[in-house]
Write a protein that holds these residues in place. Structure first.
Motif, PDB file in Angstrom:
ATOM      1  N   VAL A   9       0.827  -1.207   0.000  1.00 14.31           N
ATOM      2  CA  VAL A   9       0.000   0.000   0.000  1.00 14.31           C
ATOM      3  C   VAL A   9       0.864   1.261   0.000  1.00 14.31           C
ATOM      4  N   LYS A  10       0.517   2.153  -0.889  1.00 12.15           N
ATOM      5  CA  LYS A  10       1.151   3.468  -0.979  1.00 12.15           C
ATOM      6  C   LYS A  10       0.049   4.516  -0.963  1.00 12.15           C
ATOM      7  N   LYS A  11       0.310   5.637  -0.284  1.00  7.76           N
ATOM      8  CA  LYS A  11      -0.641   6.737  -0.275  1.00  7.76           C
ATOM      9  C   LYS A  11       0.102   8.047  -0.493  1.00  7.76           C
ATOM     10  N   ILE A  12      -0.306   8.762  -1.538  1.00  6.99           N
ATOM     11  CA  ILE A  12       0.294  10.052  -1.861  1.00  6.99           C
ATOM     12  C   ILE A  12      -0.789  11.119  -1.841  1.00  6.99           C
ATOM     13  N   TYR A  13      -0.542  12.186  -1.096  1.00  6.84           N
ATOM     14  CA  TYR A  13      -1.438  13.334  -1.061  1.00  6.84           C
ATOM     15  C   TYR A  13      -0.810  14.490  -1.838  1.00  6.84           C
ATOM     16  N   GLN A  14      -1.661  15.328  -2.372  1.00  6.10           N
ATOM     17  CA  GLN A  14      -1.183  16.536  -3.039  1.00  6.10           C
ATOM     18  C   GLN A  14      -1.696  17.740  -2.273  1.00  6.10           C
TER      19      GLN A  14
END
Length: 257
Positions: A9-14
Motif C-alpha cells: 500500500v502506498k498513499k500520496i497526497y497533493q
C-alpha cells in the motif's frame, strides 16, 4: 487466507497550496490472522493514522490493495461501502461518539437497528454484549450520566455487537485516566479472547503492551514488529520502549516484512 491483507500500500497526497506531493505511506505490506490482537505504533506524522483510515475504508490507497475477509476494498463501490463497514468492520475511537439523546441500550444496538435485525436478534445481542462489557443494569442511563470509562465500554459494545470480522480502534484509551485505561484494556483482552480480531492504533506503550503483536511505522514504512509469544505485559512494554528509542535515534529497522 489471512483475515486482513495489506498488500504494498502506498498513499500520496497533493497539497492544495503548492500542489506538492507528500508520500504518507510507502509500500506497506503485512497481514493479520483471524483472532490476532495487533497494535500499530509510530510518531505523529509517521503514517499510522493514514493507514488506519485506509483499513477503515475512509480513504483509499494510491497504489496497492487491502483485503478484508478476501474482499478488495478498492472494488467496493457507492452505497455498498456503508453496508460493508457495518457488516465487516467495528470502530472504536478516542472520543466515544455516543448519541446523548439515546440511552445505553439504544446507543449499543444502533448498528443492528440500521441493519434491520429482528427485535429478538437485537435483544439477544444486547444481552450478550451488555454482560461482556460489565454494563448490566445500565441500559436506561444516558451517556452524560456515565464516567468516561463507562462511555467507552458502551462504544466498544456498539462496535462489536454485530460480530464484525475486524475491530479497528483509534487511540481508545487516549481520553481516559489510568484506572479507566486499565479497565478498557481488560475489556479488549476479553473480547480478543472471545475470538474477535483487533487492530489498534495507539501512542500508549501501556496499551500496545497488551497486544499479541506490535507493528511500528516510521516515515510511511513498516519499520519493525515484535511478537508477544510468552512475554508478560511488562516485558512487552520494555521491548516497545527499546524499539521506540531506536526509532527516535534514526537507526535502520530490524524487520521490514
Amino acid at each position: 487466507m489471512s483475515l486482513l491483507q495489506v498488500e504494498h500500500v502506498k498513499k500520496i497526497y497533493q497539497t492544495r497550496k503548492f500542489g506538492r506531493k507528500v508520500e504518507a505511506l510507502s509500500d506497506v505490506h503485512f497481514s493479520v490472522e483471524k483472532g490476532e490482537y495487533v497494535a500499530i505504533m509510530g510518531e505523529s506524522g509517521s503514517g499510522k493514522t493514514t493507514l488506519l483510515n485506509i483499513l477503515a475504508t475512509l480513504d483509499m490507497p494510491t497504489a496497492g490493495q487491502v483485503l478484508v475477509s478476501g474482499k478488495n476494498t478498492r472494488e467496493i463501490k457507492g452505497k455498498e461501502i456503508s453496508t460493508f463497514r457495518r457488516d465487516y468492520l467495528g470502530f472504536v475511537f478516542q472520543e466515544f461518539h455516543l448519541l446523548d439523546t439515546l440511552n445505553v441500550h439504544d446507543n449499543m444496538v444502533l448498528p443492528l437497528v440500521l441493519g434491520r435485525k429482528s427485535p429478538q436478534e437485537i435483544e439477544e445481542a444486547y444481552g450478550r454484549v451488555e454482560r461482556m462489557m460489565g454494563l448490566s443494569g445500565m441500559g436506561e442511563k444516558f451517556p452524560y450520566e456515565m464516567s468516561g470509562g463507562q462511555q467507552q465500554r458502551v462504544a466498544i459494545g456498539r462496535a462489536i455487537i454485530n460480530r464484525p470480522s475486524l475491530l479497528l480502534a483509534d487511540e481508545p484509551t487516549g481520553a481516559l485516566d489510568s484506572k479507566s485505561t486499565g479497565m478498557i484494556l481488560d475489556v479488549f483482552d476479553k473480547i480478543n479472547e472471545s475470538g474477535q480480531t483487533v487492530v489498534m492504533v495507539t501512542h500508549s506503550q501501556v496499551a500496545a503492551s497488551r497486544a499479541k503483536r506490535v507493528l511500528f511505522i516510521k516515515d510511511g514504512q513498516l519499520y519493525n514488529q515484535i511478537f508477544r509469544g510468552d512475554r508478560t505485559s511488562v516485558e512487552m512494554f520494555q521491548m516497545i520502549s527499546d524499539t521506540l528509542t531506536v526509532m527516535a535515534g534514526g537507526r535502520e529497522g530490524i524487520c521490514r516484512n
